[in-house]
Design a protein around this motif. Sequence first.
Motif, mmCIF file in Angstrom:
data_model
loop_
_atom_site.group_PDB
_atom_site.id
_atom_site.type_symbol
_atom_site.label_atom_id
_atom_site.label_comp_id
_atom_site.label_asym_id
_atom_site.label_seq_id
_atom_site.Cartn_x
_atom_site.Cartn_y
_atom_site.Cartn_z
ATOM 1 N N ALA A 146 15.218 5.398 63.749
ATOM 2 C CA ALA A 146 15.242 4.539 62.567
ATOM 3 C C ALA A 146 14.781 5.275 61.308
ATOM 4 O O ALA A 146 15.239 4.971 60.213
ATOM 5 C CB ALA A 146 14.372 3.312 62.808
ATOM 6 N N LYS A 147 13.899 6.257 61.481
ATOM 7 C CA LYS A 147 13.370 6.965 60.307
ATOM 8 C C LYS A 147 14.504 7.659 59.548
ATOM 9 O O LYS A 147 14.623 7.527 58.332
ATOM 10 C CB LYS A 147 12.329 7.992 60.775
ATOM 11 C CG LYS A 147 11.609 8.713 59.651
ATOM 12 C CD LYS A 147 10.396 9.473 60.194
ATOM 13 C CE LYS A 147 9.888 10.515 59.223
ATOM 14 N NZ LYS A 147 10.729 11.725 59.176
ATOM 15 N N ARG A 148 15.325 8.389 60.278
ATOM 16 C CA ARG A 148 16.439 9.097 59.659
ATOM 17 C C ARG A 148 17.471 8.106 59.104
ATOM 18 O O ARG A 148 18.088 8.347 58.061
ATOM 19 C CB ARG A 148 17.083 10.050 60.678
ATOM 20 C CG ARG A 148 18.306 10.808 60.194
ATOM 21 C CD ARG A 148 17.997 11.765 59.059
ATOM 22 N NE ARG A 148 19.206 12.415 58.558
ATOM 23 C CZ ARG A 148 19.279 13.048 57.404
ATOM 24 N NH1 ARG A 148 18.207 13.123 56.614
ATOM 25 N NH2 ARG A 148 20.404 13.608 57.007
ATOM 26 N N HIS A 181 16.833 5.200 57.832
ATOM 27 C CA HIS A 181 16.322 4.752 56.534
ATOM 28 C C HIS A 181 16.507 5.823 55.473
ATOM 29 O O HIS A 181 16.805 5.520 54.318
ATOM 30 C CB HIS A 181 14.841 4.357 56.656
ATOM 31 C CG HIS A 181 14.647 3.045 57.351
ATOM 32 N ND1 HIS A 181 15.120 1.859 56.827
ATOM 33 C CD2 HIS A 181 14.062 2.723 58.529
ATOM 34 C CE1 HIS A 181 14.827 0.862 57.655
ATOM 35 N NE2 HIS A 181 14.185 1.364 58.700
ATOM 36 N N GLU A 182 16.335 7.083 55.865
ATOM 37 C CA GLU A 182 16.522 8.182 54.904
ATOM 38 C C GLU A 182 17.937 8.201 54.330
ATOM 39 O O GLU A 182 18.114 8.295 53.114
ATOM 40 C CB GLU A 182 16.251 9.535 55.584
ATOM 41 C CG GLU A 182 14.791 9.939 55.620
ATOM 42 C CD GLU A 182 14.587 11.227 56.435
ATOM 43 O OE1 GLU A 182 13.478 11.423 56.925
ATOM 44 O OE2 GLU A 182 15.551 12.000 56.578
#
Lengths: 277, 348
Positions: free
Chosen positions: B105-107, B109-110
């Motif tokens: 999910a982090k990427r 969002h990026e």
Amino acid sequence: MSTSTAPARRSTALPASPIRLTVGGILRSEWIKLRSLRSTVWAYAVVFALQVAIGLLVVSVTVSNTGETFRGGPGANIPELATLGATAGVIFGQLVVSVLGVLVISGEYSTGQIRSSFAAVPKRLPVLWAKLAVFGVTTFVVSLVSILIAFFVTYPILSNANITADLWDPNVFLKLVGAAGYLALSGMLALGIGAILRSTAGGIAAALGLLLVVPIVFGLIPADWSATISDWLPGNAGTAIYQSSRIFEWWQGLLIMLGWIAVAIAAAATLMRRRDA
Amino acid sequence: MIEAHSLTKKYGSKTAVDQVTFTVRPGLVTGFLGPNGAGKSTTMRMIVGLDRPSGGDVTVNGKLYRDHAAPLHEVGVLLDAKAIHQGRSAYSHLLALGATHGIGAKRVHEVIEMTGLDSVAKKRVGGFSLGMGQRLGIAAAMLGDPSTLILDEPVNGLDPEGVVWVRELVRFLASEGRTVLLSSHLMSEMAQTADHIIVLGKGRVLADAPVKDLVSGATTSSVRAVSPRAAEIARLINSPGVTVTSVDGETLEIVGLTAAAVGDAAAAAGIALHELTPLRGSLEDAYMNLTADAVEYRTGVFDPAAPATSASAHAHAGPIVDDEQAAPQNAPTHAASHAAPTSTEATR
């Protein structure tokens, strides 16, 4: 075109990336895809509602209509009667899971999503296996929960009619598991049909036609061979998995069902490898 | 790095891509240019294995795309913005795509932030405009932090701000040492974005060259001179290696002399010039010339080896009618109407 004097390619220059295409990742991806569509949620909600509502309806009507005769005497097949209500909705539920099974794959082709999926998994077939696994397991779990709840809500009505069965009696429990398994397998067969046809309308027509229309056609032909073919159709042979059948043992029904799925999936896999996406 | 060798794709009897060989290098923005049906999209789909080549092969970083351990880390691809299930949210789509490679999910969002989709990320893709769909497609292409990007018509449907954003993004990605291949029908856009251009026509590579070489090689620089005594100027400067074309009685297009030389010659003879404009071919002209030749080649009417441009220019060089000189008073009006050359006039 002169020979390349390009700098060293970037992927080797960078530190090793943790990013890898994995089987677990593809399964996770298919699970995210399945749960993030409204059609999935709706279809499973309908399966649950049908299972419980039709179970209650069938049991109430049967008990009140047949009265004393319905009560289990010495010769009565108690497990069969006890699971009657819980599995009564399967005949309708199979239509819903078949539609959903087609949509799981045809929805990707009709929207173009399949190109994104195959760009991420260029070997392609792992997408098909992951879809079958995720959809099959999810459908089995949803169906089993629905059937167990249907068993419990119909239990009081049946016990009033002296039909009491222990859930953990293998004859009872295996029928309930078998019904859930049949639903999952009929959905997987539909998924295979959807993967062959790649169209939502065509896939649904073919999957439901196989369940509803084809048996009627063979039923109209007054010949022994026609009746035999009819017996071997997935919608007929498959029911032996969870209902007493005069033709097949439960394991024979299961094998016939698996055979149908194997044929459909083998055709789908061959075409998926060959065709342009 | 993308390397195609004799790549061919046939649909039945129709050959969409015909023995195409090219290399797309890292650190550059390479443009794929060609008219509709030239085989650009088909070639791009074959690079990532969506279409099976009928012959030849294409590798990415030395391997077939499907043999890479992390395909999304090798190539990010935007083939068309609608390659997304309409019923899923942008966030779920990216999450599912990334999940195959363990991208979390982090990427996601990026890339959502990078493409400016924050406000619509949780909405269903079905309601997206074409421009938002393109941004989502680019977000998907960036997801695996790929060393190679393949973008088919990335500015299609974008507003002017989005066009500038894509241009700066691809230039930045190339400056990081990534390989960038993009196609566009907007030739002016390509001129501003690409370093190197591969022109495709009817499934064949017509040109494969740096943008600068392509423009100077495929178009001729010329000089436009407008004078009431155009015919006299034409006679003055006529010499081997100089081609003079009369556009109308007062307007000349001269190939083979600089604007300064034309001006000097006119001044020495005491002839007034009302306009003197150096004309440079644009990329669009280069493209038109190349693809026009391709059409001739395919129909087999003309010999493709013949240098058609100068030959046709000479044919028009002669007829300058003398009585046009009789109307010098009209000249300023004429000059004004020709004062703003457009690119289509430039190669006439």
